[in-house]
Design an enzyme around this catalytic site. Sequence first.
Site: not given
Length: 299
Positions: A51, A93, A122, A126
């Site tokens: 996470l 995540a 970001y 991800k």
Amino acid sequence: VERIIVIDDFSSGFRWLLPESDRLDIYRGDIINDETLRRGFSKKPDIVFHLAAHFANQNSIDHPETDLLVNGLGTLKVFEYSQLSEVSRVIFAGSGCSIYGHDAPLPLSESLPPSMHLDTPYQIHKLLGELYAFFFYDYYKLPITIVRYFNVYGPGELPGKYRNVIPNFIYWAMRRKPLPITGTGEETRDFTFVEDAVDATIRAAMVEEAVGEAFNIASGAETKIIELANKVNELTGNSAGVIFKPRRDWDRSTRRRASIEKAKRILGYYPQINIEEGLKRTVNWFRENWEMINKLARF
């Protein structure tokens, strides 16, 4: 659960939010540090919930190299240690708000390919984490599942410069300030209450059919930002209203709504808390912890 091992540098989280328990081992450090990871994985974890993240789109624009280190290299290291430790499951995540891009058709479905025109570091990193996840699943047979969160909110998240809209709205409302809306207010997001996100995450770790798959974890409903602001002002008794500001340069997504049919079918995930109830619970948590929240808020 016999023991829970937490690795956290507390750059965005806080120790007081974790319970006191003799079954909880906390290692203060970050995921790009091998010594910290070795200490945590020496406890032989069975399930790894990855996470950790360098969080927030604006934060990644301001600090792109740190974002790459944590969300890229850090994620790679977590997967490497998980593979070497032969864990039974890894839950990564992901971010459903990131990888589909700003112009993908609604509802956003897992069958959509990731966008090659993402708006922030970001979002890029991800997606990189997901690519590493599928590589470790395909090459090393690491049993990994991706949960793509959509705008998770609720008790436990403090307001701040790089925080989400809901804790920031509640913070400003409780200080009797107008709520700043970047854009027209007609923009929509798919807000997911934290308890629903936790439920889905645990299900993803338990269901065998989830291995090697990615799931949208959302409410499946759109909420306009102006309606969100008005509801927060109503719940807090704030009469200061709203103030409109220019949309941020990177924020090109005007609508978001996720399809959660896959999570329903495979995980048995059915969100229980709608936005009205979720906001009430979050406002109550702010009231109960206002002294600490006000002290720690960073803008």
